[in-house]
Design a protein around this motif. Structure first.
Motif, short mmCIF file in Angstrom:
data_model
loop_
_atom_site.label_atom_id
_atom_site.label_comp_id
_atom_site.label_asym_id
_atom_site.label_seq_id
_atom_site.Cartn_x
_atom_site.Cartn_y
_atom_site.Cartn_z
N TRP A 13 5.10 29.05 43.40
CA TRP A 13 4.53 30.54 43.15
C TRP A 13 5.55 30.77 41.94
N ILE A 14 6.87 30.94 42.08
CA ILE A 14 7.82 31.28 40.88
C ILE A 14 7.62 30.74 39.86
N LEU A 15 7.59 29.55 39.56
CA LEU A 15 7.38 28.46 38.54
C LEU A 15 6.13 29.00 37.97
N ALA A 16 5.06 28.91 38.57
CA ALA A 16 3.71 29.14 38.28
C ALA A 16 3.47 30.69 37.55
N ASP A 17 4.31 31.71 38.13
CA ASP A 17 4.30 33.16 37.59
C ASP A 17 5.16 33.10 36.22
N LEU A 18 6.12 32.35 35.96
CA LEU A 18 6.83 32.10 35.05
C LEU A 18 6.01 31.46 33.90
N GLY A 19 5.45 30.36 34.23
CA GLY A 19 4.48 29.90 33.14
C GLY A 19 3.61 30.60 32.86
N ILE A 20 2.76 31.47 33.71
CA ILE A 20 1.75 32.45 33.26
C ILE A 20 2.17 33.51 32.19
N MET A 21 3.50 33.66 32.46
CA MET A 21 4.13 34.82 31.46
C MET A 21 4.29 34.15 30.20
N CYS A 22 5.05 32.75 30.25
CA CYS A 22 5.35 32.11 29.09
C CYS A 22 4.26 31.79 28.37
N SER A 23 2.93 31.62 28.68
CA SER A 23 1.73 31.36 27.91
C SER A 23 0.85 32.79 27.39
N GLY A 24 1.83 33.95 27.65
CA GLY A 24 1.25 35.05 27.11
C GLY A 24 0.17 35.72 28.01
N ALA A 25 0.02 35.09 29.13
CA ALA A 25 -1.35 35.64 30.24
C ALA A 25 -0.75 36.66 30.96
#
Length: 629
Positions: free
Chosen positions: A87-99
Motif C-alpha cells: 500500500w505504502i509503495l503504491a501510494d508513493l508510486g502514484i505520487m511520483c507518477s504525478g497522479a
C-alpha cells in the motif's frame, strides 16, 4: 527566522520530492519491516526488511508502470487494500507518477466502492485481492473511466472471460512494465517529480461519512509536504525510533504517519492485521505507535478481565494498582504543569513502585517493553483510560485533526503532555475559537475543497483559509486544546440544558471495564438514556465464572445478573455527573456495534443517526409511561 520555521517554510513542493531526498540521504538505512508468512503456513511469521534504496526501486517501477498505462498528472488512481507494505509503495508510486491517490477502505461494499471510483473518475484501481477486484468488476459497466485494475496478490489477478483485454494485471506485471520503461527512459519518474507543483492534487480521500454519502476531500501535494516537515519539527518521532504501523491507510490518520516517516527517516514495521497486534508487539518491540482509542480501551478491558480470572485477591490488587496509576499520573502531570518536574510525594511514589512490580511492568512488556510513546487520535480517549496508562508508563499523546486538514493539527508535546487534551497546534497551524465554541483552523494542511461540491466547500471553508471543524473546544491560557464535543452532536434536553454525549460516554468507558460502545440519548427529552454494547470477550469470561459458560453473547446480556452488573457501573457514573446529565435508564444491546452493520466508521467512530434509527424501539421503550413535559 527560527530553525522550525525554516524547516517548514523551506519545504519542497511535494512528498515525492521529500522521498527522493530521503533515498539520496540514507539509501542503505532500513526503512520498512514487513511480515513474511512461513512457507508451511504454520508457525509465526518471519520479518523482512527493505532499505530506502530498495523501496525506491519498487516505487520507481510502480510510477513508471503507471506512466506506461497512460496515467497523466492529477488523474486519480484508487487504492483498495488493507495496510501492508505494498500500500505504502503504491501510494508513493502514484505520487511520483504525478497522479493522485484515491484510498478506499477494503471493508467498503461494492456499491460504495463504485461510488468512490465513479465520483473520483479513477483511471486505475490497485486492488489487494480477488475480493476487491470483484467489487470493481460488478460495476464495471458504470465505470467507463476505469481503464485497468492492478491486483497486488498475483494469484488473484485472473481476468474474467468478459473482461476487456488488459483490464486486469498484477502489481508484479505493472512493476515489470515500469522497469522496462525505466530502461528506455531512465529519467521518466524524476521528470514527473520535478514537474510537480505544490498546488497539484495529491490525494482525493473520501470522508468515512458519519452521516450521508462520503465527500471527496481534495488534499494537495503541499499539504503532505507541510505535514511531513511539521511532524519532524515536533521531534516527537526520532530517527532511531521503530514505529509499528497497523492503522488503516485509507484513513487520513494512517496516511499522515507514512508522510512523517519520510522526513524523520526512522524504521516503520507494517502489518495491518488487527488480530496479529498482540502477537506482533513482542516481536516488533516498537518505540512508537499510533492507535485509535478503542484499542486502548480493549487492552484495558483485557487486563482487567485477566485480573478477575486470577481470583478475588488478584483482581483487588489490579483495582488498587489502577487507582494508584491514575493518582500518580494526575499528580505528576499537575506538578509538571506548575514546576516543570514530574515529582510526586514519597508515599505515592512508594505505592507506585510496588504497583509497577505487580502490574505495570507486565503491561509494558506486552507492548514490547520499549514503547516510548503512543499517539491516540480519530476520536476522544476517555481520560480515566489515559490516566491509567500514563501511570503505568504507557504514555499516550492524544492528538487531533480531520480528513479536511490532513489529519495532524494538534498533538501533545512529549513529556509535557496533558491527559484529556489534544495538546498544542503543530508549527504552522493557526487556531481560534468562534463565539459559539467551534474550533477554526488555518494551515497549509487544510483541504483545497470538496471534490465537485463548491457549495459544501463554502459552508466550511472561508475565503481567507479558516476551516470550520464542526468540533467544540476550549483553549487553555498556554495553548492546550480540549475537545468537548462535535457541534452537531450536542443535545438539548426538553428542560433547556445542553449536554455533551461524548463527555458522558468517555466517563463511562473509564468507569466500566466491560463496555465496548455506548450511545447517550436525550435530545428534546426530559432525561438521558443510554444504549450500551459490551465487550464480548470480557463479558463472556465474567459470565463463565458465574455459571453461564457456553451461553451466547445475546443470552448473557439479557440475563438479569448482567443488567445488575452494568447498573452498578451506571450508578457509579452518575455520582460524578450533574443531575441533568445522569443516565436514568439504559438498555444492553444484543450485539456489539460494528463497521459491517454501518454503525461505526472504519476508524471506529460512532454513527449516531444509524444507531438511533436501528434501535429506535429500545430508545422509545425507555421513555414510555414517563411524563416528559
Amino acid at each position: 527566522m527560527s530553525e522550525t520555521q525554516t524547516l517548514i517554510e523551506s519545504r519542497p513542493p511535494s512528498v515525492a520530492t521529500l522521498f527522493l531526498e530521503r533515498v539520496e540521504a540514507t539509501p542503505d538505512a532500513e526503512a520498512y519491516r514487513y511480515p513474511v508468512p512461513p512457507a508451511s503456513g504454520q508457525g509465526p511469521d518471519d520479518w523482512a526488511s527493505l532499505t530506502w534504496g530498495e523501496a525506491a526501486q519498487r516505487v520507481f517501477a510502480i510510477a513508471a508502470g503507471l506512466v506506461e498505462l497512460g496515467i497523466e498528472p492529477e488523474q486519480r488512481v484508487a487504492l483498495a487494500s488493507n495496510t501492508r507494505l505494498d500500500w505504502i509503495l503504491a501510494d508513493l508510486g502514484i505520487m511520483c507518477s504525478g497522479a493522485a491517490t484515491t484510498p478506499i477502505y477494503p471493508s467498503t461494499n461494492a456499491d460504495e466502492t463504485a461510488f468512490v471510483l465513479g465520483d473520483s473518475e479513477s483511471r486505475v484501481l490497485i486492488a489487494e485481492n480477488a475480493a476487491q477486484l470483484a467489487k470493481a468488476r460488478e460495476h464495471r459497466a458504470e465505470l467507463p473511466a476505469l481503464a485497468h485494475v492492478v491486483v497486488i496478490e498475483a494469484a488473484d489477478a485472473r481476468p474474467a472471460e468478459d473482461d476487456p483485454e488488459g483490464w486486469v494485471i498484477s502489481l508484479a506485471e505493472l512493476e515489470r512494465r515500469g522497469a522496462e520503461r525505466l530502461e528506455k527512459t531512465p529519467e521518466v519518474v524524476r521528470d514527473r517529480v520535478r514537474a510537480l507543483r505544490a498546488g497539484q492534487l495529491a490525494t482525493l480521500i473520501y470522508t468515512s461519512g458519519t452521516t450521508g454519502r462520503p465527500k471527496g476531500v481534495r488534499l494537495l501535494h503541499d499539504s503532505w509536504s507541510y505535514m511531513s516537515r511539521a511532524i519532524a519539527a515536533t521531534e516527537l518521532v526520532r530517527p532511531d525510533d521503530v514505529q509499528y504501523l497497523w492503522l488503516p491507510l485509507a484513513h487520513v490518520f494512517g496516511k499522515v504517519l507514512t508522510t512523517g516517516h519520510i522526513s524523520v527517516g526512522h524504521v516503520t514495521a507494517v502489518d495491518g492485521r488487527v488480530d496479529k497486534i498482540i502477537e506482533n508487539l513482542p516481536v516488533v518491540r516498537p518505540t512508537y505507535m499510533a492507535a485509535v482509542p478503542r484499542i486502548f480501551e480493549k487492552v484495558y478491558n483485557g487486563v482487567a478481565a485477566k485480573a478477575r480470572e486470577g481470583g478475588a485477591a488478584k483482581y483487588k490488587i489490579f483495582r488498587w494498582a489502577a487507582g494508584i496509576a491514575r493518582e500518580y499520573a494526575r499528580t505528576a502531570q499537575d506538578n509538571y504543569r506548575r514546576t516543570g518536574s514530574r515529582s510526586v510525594p514519597l508515599k505515592l511514589a512508594a505505592k507506585h513502585k510496588a504497583a509497577d512490580v505487580l502490574v505495570y511492568a507486565k503491561i509494558r512488556e506486552a507492548f514490547g517493553g520499549r514503547l516510548r510513546a503512543c499517539v491516540s487520535g480519530a476520536s476522544s480517549l476517555a481520560p480515566e483510560i489515559g490516566y491509567f496508562f500514563s501511570g503505568a508508563g504507557i504514555h499516550i499523546l492524544e492528538g487531533y485533526g480531520l480528513t479536511e486538514t490532513s489529519a495532524a493539527n494538534f498533538v501533545n508535546p512529549g513529556e509535557a503532555y496533558r491527559t484529556g487534551t489534544v495538546g498544542k497546534p503543530l508549527p504552522g497551524t493557526e487556531v481560534r475559537i468562534a463565539d459559539d465554541g467551534e474550533i477554526l483552523l488555518r494551515s497549509p494542511g487544510v483541504m483545497a475543497g470538496y471534490h465537485g461540491q463548491p457549495e459544501r466547500t463554502a459552508e466550511v471553508l472561508e475565503p481567507d483559509g479558516w476551516f470550520h471543524t464542526g468540533d467544540i473546544g476550549e483553549l487553555s491560557p498556554d495553548g492546550f486544546l480540549r475537545i468537548t464535543d462535535r457541534k452537531k452532536d450536542l443535545i438539548k434536553t426538553s428542560g433547556g440544558k445542553y449536554i455533551s454525549p461524548a463527555e458522558i460516554e468517555g466517563r463511562f468507558k473509564g468507569v466500566c471495564p466491560f463496555v465496548s460502545n455506548i450511545l447517550v440519548h436525550g435530545a428534546d427529552r426530559n432525561y438521558c438514556t443510554a444504549l450500551i454494547a459490551l465487550d464480548e470477550p470480557a463479558i463472556l469470561k465474567w459470565a463463565a465464572e458465574r455459571g453461564m459458560e457456553g451461553k451466547e453473547y445475546a443470552e448473557v446480556v439479557a440475563d438479569p445478573h448482567t443488567v445488575e452488573l452494568i447498573d452498578g457501573y451506571v450508578r457509579r457514573l452518575n455520582e460524578g455527573l450533574q443531575r441533568w446529565q445522569t443516565i436514568k435508564k439504559f438498555r444492553l444491546l444484543p450485539r456489539d456495534l460494528d463497521v459491517e452493520h454501518g454503525e461505526l466508521t472504519p476508524s471506529l467512530k460512532l454513527k449516531r443517526p444509524v444507531v438511533e434509527r436501528e434501535y429506535k424501539d429500545l430508545i422509545e421503550a425507555m421513555y414510555q409511561g414517563t411524563r416528559e413535559d
